[in-house]
Design a protein around this motif. Structure first.
Motif, PDB file in Angstrom:
ATOM      1  N   LEU A  79       0.743  10.545  -3.306  1.00  0.00           N
ATOM      2  CA  LEU A  79       1.166  11.528  -2.311  1.00  0.00           C
ATOM      3  C   LEU A  79       2.057  12.589  -2.949  1.00  0.00           C
ATOM      4  O   LEU A  79       1.966  13.771  -2.597  1.00  0.00           O
ATOM      5  CB  LEU A  79       1.905  10.843  -1.164  1.00  0.00           C
ATOM      6  CG  LEU A  79       1.038  10.075  -0.171  1.00  0.00           C
ATOM      7  CD1 LEU A  79       1.915   9.377   0.863  1.00  0.00           C
ATOM      8  CD2 LEU A  79       0.052  10.980   0.513  1.00  0.00           C
ATOM      9  N   ALA A  80       2.894  12.196  -3.866  1.00  0.00           N
ATOM     10  CA  ALA A  80       3.753  13.159  -4.556  1.00  0.00           C
ATOM     11  C   ALA A  80       2.905  14.160  -5.337  1.00  0.00           C
ATOM     12  O   ALA A  80       3.200  15.355  -5.348  1.00  0.00           O
ATOM     13  CB  ALA A  80       4.723  12.437  -5.481  1.00  0.00           C
ATOM     14  N   ALA A  81       1.837  13.691  -5.952  1.00  0.00           N
ATOM     15  CA  ALA A  81       0.948  14.587  -6.691  1.00  0.00           C
ATOM     16  C   ALA A  81       0.228  15.543  -5.752  1.00  0.00           C
ATOM     17  O   ALA A  81       0.046  16.723  -6.071  1.00  0.00           O
ATOM     18  CB  ALA A  81      -0.061  13.775  -7.501  1.00  0.00           C
ATOM     19  N   VAL A  82      -0.170  15.066  -4.589  1.00  0.00           N
ATOM     20  CA  VAL A  82      -0.843  15.918  -3.613  1.00  0.00           C
ATOM     21  C   VAL A  82       0.112  16.991  -3.102  1.00  0.00           C
ATOM     22  O   VAL A  82      -0.254  18.164  -2.985  1.00  0.00           O
ATOM     23  CB  VAL A  82      -1.405  15.075  -2.447  1.00  0.00           C
ATOM     24  CG1 VAL A  82      -1.868  15.956  -1.299  1.00  0.00           C
ATOM     25  CG2 VAL A  82      -2.546  14.206  -2.927  1.00  0.00           C
ATOM     26  N   VAL A  83       1.340  16.614  -2.800  1.00  0.00           N
ATOM     27  CA  VAL A  83       2.337  17.577  -2.324  1.00  0.00           C
ATOM     28  C   VAL A  83       2.581  18.641  -3.385  1.00  0.00           C
ATOM     29  O   VAL A  83       2.639  19.841  -3.074  1.00  0.00           O
ATOM     30  CB  VAL A  83       3.646  16.860  -1.935  1.00  0.00           C
ATOM     31  CG1 VAL A  83       4.774  17.847  -1.717  1.00  0.00           C
ATOM     32  CG2 VAL A  83       3.435  16.020  -0.692  1.00  0.00           C
ATOM     33  N   GLN A  84       2.703  18.249  -4.625  1.00  0.00           N
ATOM     34  CA  GLN A  84       2.921  19.205  -5.704  1.00  0.00           C
ATOM     35  C   GLN A  84       1.738  20.159  -5.834  1.00  0.00           C
ATOM     36  O   GLN A  84       1.911  21.363  -6.011  1.00  0.00           O
ATOM     37  CB  GLN A  84       3.157  18.481  -7.027  1.00  0.00           C
ATOM     38  CG  GLN A  84       3.458  19.418  -8.166  1.00  0.00           C
ATOM     39  CD  GLN A  84       3.713  18.679  -9.464  1.00  0.00           C
ATOM     40  OE1 GLN A  84       3.612  17.459  -9.522  1.00  0.00           O
ATOM     41  NE2 GLN A  84       4.036  19.405 -10.496  1.00  0.00           N
ATOM     42  N   SER A  85       0.537  19.650  -5.726  1.00  0.00           N
ATOM     43  CA  SER A  85      -0.649  20.498  -5.812  1.00  0.00           C
ATOM     44  C   SER A  85      -0.697  21.508  -4.668  1.00  0.00           C
ATOM     45  O   SER A  85      -1.041  22.674  -4.868  1.00  0.00           O
ATOM     46  CB  SER A  85      -1.915  19.648  -5.778  1.00  0.00           C
ATOM     47  OG  SER A  85      -1.986  18.835  -6.912  1.00  0.00           O
ATOM     48  N   LEU A 111       0.823  -1.210   0.000  1.00  0.00           N
ATOM     49  CA  LEU A 111       0.000   0.000   0.000  1.00  0.00           C
ATOM     50  C   LEU A 111       0.854   1.255   0.000  1.00  0.00           C
ATOM     51  O   LEU A 111       0.518   2.232  -0.672  1.00  0.00           O
ATOM     52  CB  LEU A 111      -0.942  -0.013   1.205  1.00  0.00           C
ATOM     53  CG  LEU A 111      -2.041  -1.067   1.160  1.00  0.00           C
ATOM     54  CD1 LEU A 111      -2.836  -1.062   2.459  1.00  0.00           C
ATOM     55  CD2 LEU A 111      -2.951  -0.858  -0.030  1.00  0.00           C
ATOM     56  N   LEU A 112       1.942   1.252   0.727  1.00  0.00           N
ATOM     57  CA  LEU A 112       2.848   2.408   0.715  1.00  0.00           C
ATOM     58  C   LEU A 112       3.429   2.626  -0.674  1.00  0.00           C
ATOM     59  O   LEU A 112       3.567   3.762  -1.120  1.00  0.00           O
ATOM     60  CB  LEU A 112       3.966   2.222   1.734  1.00  0.00           C
ATOM     61  CG  LEU A 112       3.579   2.403   3.189  1.00  0.00           C
ATOM     62  CD1 LEU A 112       4.751   2.021   4.089  1.00  0.00           C
ATOM     63  CD2 LEU A 112       3.140   3.827   3.458  1.00  0.00           C
ATOM     64  N   TYR A 113       3.764   1.551  -1.340  1.00  0.00           N
ATOM     65  CA  TYR A 113       4.296   1.655  -2.701  1.00  0.00           C
ATOM     66  C   TYR A 113       3.259   2.251  -3.647  1.00  0.00           C
ATOM     67  O   TYR A 113       3.568   3.104  -4.461  1.00  0.00           O
ATOM     68  CB  TYR A 113       4.731   0.271  -3.185  1.00  0.00           C
ATOM     69  CG  TYR A 113       5.195   0.255  -4.613  1.00  0.00           C
ATOM     70  CD1 TYR A 113       6.435   0.764  -4.964  1.00  0.00           C
ATOM     71  CD2 TYR A 113       4.383  -0.265  -5.610  1.00  0.00           C
ATOM     72  CE1 TYR A 113       6.864   0.756  -6.278  1.00  0.00           C
ATOM     73  CE2 TYR A 113       4.799  -0.276  -6.931  1.00  0.00           C
ATOM     74  CZ  TYR A 113       6.040   0.233  -7.256  1.00  0.00           C
ATOM     75  OH  TYR A 113       6.450   0.225  -8.556  1.00  0.00           O
ATOM     76  N   ARG A 114       2.010   1.821  -3.519  1.00  0.00           N
ATOM     77  CA  ARG A 114       0.947   2.306  -4.398  1.00  0.00           C
ATOM     78  C   ARG A 114       0.597   3.768  -4.123  1.00  0.00           C
ATOM     79  O   ARG A 114       0.283   4.525  -5.028  1.00  0.00           O
ATOM     80  CB  ARG A 114      -0.325   1.469  -4.209  1.00  0.00           C
ATOM     81  CG  ARG A 114      -0.245   0.040  -4.650  1.00  0.00           C
ATOM     82  CD  ARG A 114      -0.529  -0.117  -6.121  1.00  0.00           C
ATOM     83  NE  ARG A 114      -1.632   0.699  -6.556  1.00  0.00           N
ATOM     84  CZ  ARG A 114      -2.795   0.258  -6.970  1.00  0.00           C
ATOM     85  NH1 ARG A 114      -3.026  -1.010  -7.011  1.00  0.00           N
ATOM     86  NH2 ARG A 114      -3.729   1.101  -7.369  1.00  0.00           N
ATOM     87  N   ILE A 115       0.636   4.159  -2.857  1.00  0.00           N
ATOM     88  CA  ILE A 115       0.208   5.504  -2.470  1.00  0.00           C
ATOM     89  C   ILE A 115       1.302   6.539  -2.705  1.00  0.00           C
ATOM     90  O   ILE A 115       1.016   7.734  -2.816  1.00  0.00           O
ATOM     91  CB  ILE A 115      -0.247   5.488  -0.992  1.00  0.00           C
ATOM     92  CG1 ILE A 115      -1.514   4.666  -0.867  1.00  0.00           C
ATOM     93  CG2 ILE A 115      -0.472   6.884  -0.460  1.00  0.00           C
ATOM     94  CD1 ILE A 115      -1.966   4.452   0.557  1.00  0.00           C
TER      95      ILE A 115
END
Length: 47
Positions: free
Chosen positions: A29-35, A21-25
């Motif tokens: 998470l990187a996209a959320v941080v960028q946003s 799950l950590l690998y999939r998320i």
């Protein structure tokens, strides 16, 4: 496939599921941080 089963038997099912799950998320998470980082610029552009 045997490697995965061996890994599960060595470390346990909950740990394997957590790692998966950590690998999939991670990418999401990187996209959320960028946003979040771009949010102030977008809000200033609207003003």
């Amino acid at each position: 496939m045997e490697e995965i089963i061996s890994f599960i038997s060595q470390v346990g099912f909950p740990i394997v599921v957590t790692l998966y799950l950590l690998y999939r998320i991670e990418s999401k998470l990187a996209a959320v941080v960028q946003s979040i980082q771009e949010l102030p610029n977008r809000m200033n552009a609207r003003s």
